[in-house]
Design an enzyme around this catalytic site. Structure first.
Site, short mmCIF file in Angstrom:
data_model
loop_
_atom_site.label_atom_id
_atom_site.label_comp_id
_atom_site.label_asym_id
_atom_site.label_seq_id
_atom_site.Cartn_x
_atom_site.Cartn_y
_atom_site.Cartn_z
N CYS A 1 3.67 -5.89 57.33
CA CYS A 1 4.22 -5.69 55.99
C CYS A 1 3.72 -6.82 55.09
O CYS A 1 3.71 -7.98 55.52
CB CYS A 1 5.74 -5.71 56.06
SG CYS A 1 6.55 -5.51 54.46
N LEU A 2 3.34 -6.49 53.87
CA LEU A 2 2.84 -7.53 52.96
C LEU A 2 3.93 -8.56 52.64
O LEU A 2 3.63 -9.67 52.23
CB LEU A 2 2.31 -6.89 51.67
CG LEU A 2 1.08 -5.99 51.85
CD1 LEU A 2 0.72 -5.29 50.55
CD2 LEU A 2 -0.11 -6.79 52.37
N HIS B 1 11.98 0.29 52.57
CA HIS B 1 12.04 -0.82 51.60
C HIS B 1 13.02 -0.51 50.46
O HIS B 1 13.69 -1.39 49.94
CB HIS B 1 10.66 -1.07 50.97
CG HIS B 1 9.79 -2.00 51.77
ND1 HIS B 1 10.11 -3.32 51.99
CD2 HIS B 1 8.58 -1.80 52.36
CE1 HIS B 1 9.12 -3.89 52.70
NE2 HIS B 1 8.20 -2.98 52.95
N GLN C 1 9.18 -4.90 46.51
CA GLN C 1 8.29 -5.98 46.98
C GLN C 1 7.65 -6.75 45.81
O GLN C 1 7.15 -7.85 46.01
CB GLN C 1 7.18 -5.42 47.89
CG GLN C 1 7.71 -4.89 49.21
CD GLN C 1 6.58 -4.36 50.07
OE1 GLN C 1 6.17 -3.22 49.94
NE2 GLN C 1 6.05 -5.20 50.95
N GLY D 1 0.25 0.19 51.83
CA GLY D 1 1.44 0.68 51.15
C GLY D 1 2.20 -0.45 50.48
O GLY D 1 2.09 -1.61 50.90
N HIS E 1 8.13 3.56 56.48
CA HIS E 1 8.18 2.11 56.25
C HIS E 1 8.47 1.81 54.77
O HIS E 1 9.33 0.98 54.45
CB HIS E 1 6.83 1.51 56.68
CG HIS E 1 6.68 0.04 56.44
ND1 HIS E 1 6.47 -0.86 57.46
CD2 HIS E 1 6.70 -0.69 55.30
CE1 HIS E 1 6.37 -2.08 56.94
NE2 HIS E 1 6.50 -2.01 55.63
N GLU E 2 7.76 2.52 53.86
CA GLU E 2 7.92 2.23 52.43
C GLU E 2 9.28 2.71 51.92
O GLU E 2 9.91 2.03 51.11
CB GLU E 2 6.79 2.86 51.61
CG GLU E 2 5.39 2.37 51.96
CD GLU E 2 5.24 0.86 52.03
OE1 GLU E 2 5.96 0.13 51.32
OE2 GLU E 2 4.41 0.38 52.82
NI NI Z 1 6.43 -3.32 53.97
#
Ligand code: NI
Length: 171
Positions: free
Chosen positions: A93-94, A139, A51, A46, A135-136
């Protein structure tokens, strides 16, 4: 299409609230395509627009990890409209590389969103996809999964992460 640079904690932009998308134009589709490519390249399941430095309410997810293109979801202006149950699964998380921790989430959710053309849709999910949605969408509110940790766990995270990033910089 292009792979974008993924911003990393503690980049301040990740703490900001993203703005609703009102124009379903070529620029939005380009951003969505870039985000999909960036997510697969990372690789991750995701990615949210902030991000990659864009404060717009747009997320992409694929919990199959590119295996089945039908699993790819591009969601504009996503919102959780129904939620139920409880889960406590390890997340990463990236934007927070090499750190994983369990987070309390709803185990079943329904997400309302628009596709890249502006069409309104609903999607029910459970398991990994339900967690990914929460989660997304977090963000887009400037919330990272580590913000859900207890104050003690978060202070341990900060120290660990700082050390990890220093080691990486030196390597
Ligand atoms: Ni994330």
């Amino acid at each position: 299409m292009a792979v974008r640079t993924i911003l990393r904690y503690p980049e301040p932009l990740l703490k900001q609230v993203s703005k609703p998308v009102t124009e379903f134009d070529a620029g939005l589709k380009q951003l969505a395509e870039d985000m999909v490519e960036t997510m697969y390249d990372a690789p991750g399941v995701g990615l949210a627009a902030p991000q990659v430095g864009e404060l717009r309410r747009l997320i992409v997810m694929d919990c199959s990890g590119k295996e089945n293109s039908a699993d790819l979801i591009v969601a504009v202006n996503p919102e959780i409209v129904e939620k139920d149950g409880e889960s406590y699964e390890e997340e990463g998380c990236l934007s927070v590389p090499e750190y994983y921790a369990p987070v309390k989430r709803f185990s079943r959710v329904t997400m309302s969103y628009q596709d890249a053309e502006g069409k309104s849709l609903l999607r029910q999910a459970e398991g990994l996809l339900a967690v990914a949605m929460q989660h997304e969408i977090d963000h887009l509110q400037g919330i990272l999964f580590v913000d859900h940790l207890s104050p003690l766990k978060k202070s341990i995270f900060r120290k660990k992460y700082k050390k990890l990033m220093q080691e990486k910089a030196e390597a």
